[in-house]
Design a protein around this motif. Sequence first.
Motif, mmCIF file in Angstrom:
data_model
loop_
_atom_site.group_PDB
_atom_site.id
_atom_site.type_symbol
_atom_site.label_atom_id
_atom_site.label_comp_id
_atom_site.label_asym_id
_atom_site.label_seq_id
_atom_site.Cartn_x
_atom_site.Cartn_y
_atom_site.Cartn_z
ATOM 1 N N ASP A 179 -12.490 -41.508 -45.891
ATOM 2 C CA ASP A 179 -12.055 -43.014 -45.472
ATOM 3 C C ASP A 179 -13.282 -43.919 -45.285
ATOM 4 O O ASP A 179 -13.264 -45.254 -45.581
ATOM 5 C CB ASP A 179 -11.382 -43.217 -43.958
ATOM 6 N N GLY A 180 -14.581 -43.429 -45.322
ATOM 7 C CA GLY A 180 -15.775 -44.521 -45.309
ATOM 8 C C GLY A 180 -15.838 -44.915 -43.991
ATOM 9 O O GLY A 180 -16.714 -45.899 -43.836
ATOM 10 N N PHE A 181 -14.881 -44.643 -42.833
ATOM 11 C CA PHE A 181 -14.996 -45.428 -41.683
ATOM 12 C C PHE A 181 -14.428 -46.816 -41.633
ATOM 13 O O PHE A 181 -13.514 -47.184 -41.049
ATOM 14 C CB PHE A 181 -16.292 -45.129 -40.793
ATOM 15 N N THR A 182 -15.362 -47.559 -42.343
ATOM 16 C CA THR A 182 -14.537 -49.061 -42.463
ATOM 17 C C THR A 182 -14.089 -49.456 -43.992
ATOM 18 O O THR A 182 -13.827 -50.301 -44.433
ATOM 19 C CB THR A 182 -15.826 -50.116 -42.314
ATOM 20 N N GLY A 183 -14.029 -48.130 -44.880
ATOM 21 C CA GLY A 183 -13.628 -48.384 -46.148
ATOM 22 C C GLY A 183 -14.661 -49.000 -47.109
ATOM 23 O O GLY A 183 -14.389 -48.651 -48.530
ATOM 24 N N TYR A 210 -17.311 -35.395 -39.869
ATOM 25 C CA TYR A 210 -17.103 -36.943 -40.100
ATOM 26 C C TYR A 210 -17.014 -38.069 -39.140
ATOM 27 O O TYR A 210 -16.335 -37.540 -38.105
ATOM 28 C CB TYR A 210 -15.682 -37.033 -40.984
ATOM 29 N N ALA A 211 -17.599 -39.134 -39.253
ATOM 30 C CA ALA A 211 -17.645 -40.015 -38.146
ATOM 31 C C ALA A 211 -16.021 -40.479 -38.068
ATOM 32 O O ALA A 211 -15.336 -40.909 -38.893
ATOM 33 C CB ALA A 211 -18.451 -41.233 -38.659
ATOM 34 N N ALA A 212 -15.723 -40.510 -36.848
ATOM 35 C CA ALA A 212 -14.306 -40.980 -36.503
ATOM 36 C C ALA A 212 -14.146 -41.913 -35.278
ATOM 37 O O ALA A 212 -15.212 -42.370 -34.581
ATOM 38 C CB ALA A 212 -13.328 -39.871 -36.194
ATOM 39 N N ALA A 213 -13.080 -42.383 -34.935
ATOM 40 C CA ALA A 213 -12.858 -42.877 -33.508
ATOM 41 C C ALA A 213 -11.553 -42.583 -32.936
ATOM 42 O O ALA A 213 -10.687 -42.140 -33.450
ATOM 43 C CB ALA A 213 -12.890 -44.519 -33.756
ATOM 44 N N SER A 214 -11.757 -42.651 -31.747
ATOM 45 C CA SER A 214 -10.427 -42.077 -30.824
ATOM 46 C C SER A 214 -9.326 -43.318 -30.822
ATOM 47 O O SER A 214 -9.868 -44.377 -30.789
ATOM 48 C CB SER A 214 -10.767 -41.882 -29.400
ATOM 49 N N THR A 215 -8.095 -42.914 -30.791
ATOM 50 C CA THR A 215 -7.258 -44.090 -30.602
ATOM 51 C C THR A 215 -7.257 -45.061 -29.264
ATOM 52 O O THR A 215 -7.234 -46.151 -29.364
ATOM 53 C CB THR A 215 -5.986 -43.460 -30.409
ATOM 54 N N VAL A 245 -8.241 -41.296 -34.725
ATOM 55 C CA VAL A 245 -7.383 -40.204 -34.412
ATOM 56 C C VAL A 245 -7.400 -40.154 -32.943
ATOM 57 O O VAL A 245 -8.177 -40.542 -32.350
ATOM 58 C CB VAL A 245 -8.028 -38.822 -35.338
ATOM 59 N N PRO A 246 -6.099 -39.146 -32.649
ATOM 60 C CA PRO A 246 -5.992 -38.954 -31.136
ATOM 61 C C PRO A 246 -7.266 -38.088 -30.696
ATOM 62 O O PRO A 246 -7.747 -37.478 -31.409
ATOM 63 C CB PRO A 246 -4.675 -38.220 -31.070
ATOM 64 N N PRO A 247 -7.457 -38.210 -29.441
ATOM 65 C CA PRO A 247 -8.735 -37.663 -28.755
ATOM 66 C C PRO A 247 -8.440 -36.011 -29.075
ATOM 67 O O PRO A 247 -9.677 -35.436 -29.175
ATOM 68 C CB PRO A 247 -8.576 -37.903 -27.334
ATOM 69 N N GLY A 248 -7.371 -35.735 -29.052
ATOM 70 C CA GLY A 248 -7.211 -34.203 -29.181
ATOM 71 C C GLY A 248 -7.755 -33.610 -30.566
ATOM 72 O O GLY A 248 -7.831 -32.481 -30.689
ATOM 73 N N ALA A 249 -7.472 -34.432 -31.621
ATOM 74 C CA ALA A 249 -7.738 -34.160 -32.853
ATOM 75 C C ALA A 249 -9.495 -34.328 -33.261
ATOM 76 O O ALA A 249 -9.911 -33.882 -34.297
ATOM 77 C CB ALA A 249 -7.358 -35.341 -34.014
ATOM 78 N N LEU A 250 -10.281 -34.850 -32.398
ATOM 79 C CA LEU A 250 -11.763 -34.870 -32.387
ATOM 80 C C LEU A 250 -12.318 -33.479 -32.240
ATOM 81 O O LEU A 250 -12.065 -32.719 -31.132
ATOM 82 C CB LEU A 250 -12.236 -35.776 -31.369
ATOM 83 N N ALA A 295 -17.981 -40.231 -32.041
ATOM 84 C CA ALA A 295 -16.757 -39.312 -32.150
ATOM 85 C C ALA A 295 -16.891 -38.908 -33.633
ATOM 86 O O ALA A 295 -17.090 -39.594 -34.766
ATOM 87 C CB ALA A 295 -15.503 -40.016 -31.828
ATOM 88 N N PHE A 296 -16.425 -37.855 -33.741
ATOM 89 C CA PHE A 296 -16.399 -36.923 -35.298
ATOM 90 C C PHE A 296 -15.251 -35.945 -35.048
ATOM 91 O O PHE A 296 -14.788 -35.378 -34.274
ATOM 92 C CB PHE A 296 -17.693 -36.093 -35.046
#
Length: 305
Positions: A179-183, A210-215, A245-250, A295-296
């Motif tokens: 996703d590129g985080f910001t696209g 991969y860099a991510a963020a929690s909901t 993504v939800p915290p549980g998916a991190l 988060a990743f």
Amino acid sequence: MTSGPVVTSGPAATEAAAPVDPEVAAVVLDLLTAGRAAAAPPATAPAGAPSPGPLLGVWAHPDDETYLSGALMATAAHLGARVVCVTATRGELGGLVPPGSPPGLTLDRLRVAELAEALDVLGVREQVLLGLPDGGCAQVAQAAAAGPAGPPGPAGPVERIAGIIRELRPAVVVTFGPDGFTGHPDHRAVSAWTTTAFARAAPDGARLLYAAASTDHRERTRDVDELLGIAVDGADLDGDDGPVVPPGALAVRLNLAGRLLERKVAALRVHASQTAGALAALGPDRFAGWVAEEAFVDHRGRVSP
């Protein structure tokens, strides 16, 4: 390193006073010691303690590394791990040279200097600059399909990153997701290159994140993202293929506070050509809250579109 210009400094001036959050340190130590049988040991490690493996970050522009992994890098370095930051471009299209800068200073030179100083604040001593065109990484990838007459294609950056992985033998590699985080197209290209390079060269037991963020963090900071226009290039941060993504998916989540968060903000302040506007718009407390999560997700949970 042999796959690009390497800048290696002595011990960072701030390292002796490096703030460590015990909870964050425990998470990072566990991350870097799992699967260590195949990774090279760091040059120095506390006697009798688990040996944290090397951490490799691969990013597109100067400041990506600090926004998305500054506390992770600082904590890993403090724990004795070797930390290497790879940056694909020099960030030459990232705005204008600030007023009052020395005559003849170009934005690319300024941003490379900011990157070196920010890494020093974080205690990171090794960086690799690939020197690819800012805003043109996706075109570099597309050029490979045009044949040998075109400019260097993805085999170039992929092999350079793979060479770094082979030499470093990292326990963990962090980069953008598909996703590129910001696209951003550069972010997406770097993700694809790194994912391919990891598949070719990573040692057994290594992890690609991969860099991510929690909901929940996204909900707390949505107004900031919208104010600053963070979802660039038409990306939907909350879409099915987005990084939220939800915290549980991190796979990893670092909640930052206190002196460790202050250190990350200090490193971001060094990237003044990119962060001064956001700091002025948000104020220091709101800005700190915005960057207080790293988060990743595990790359095996994401598939490139």
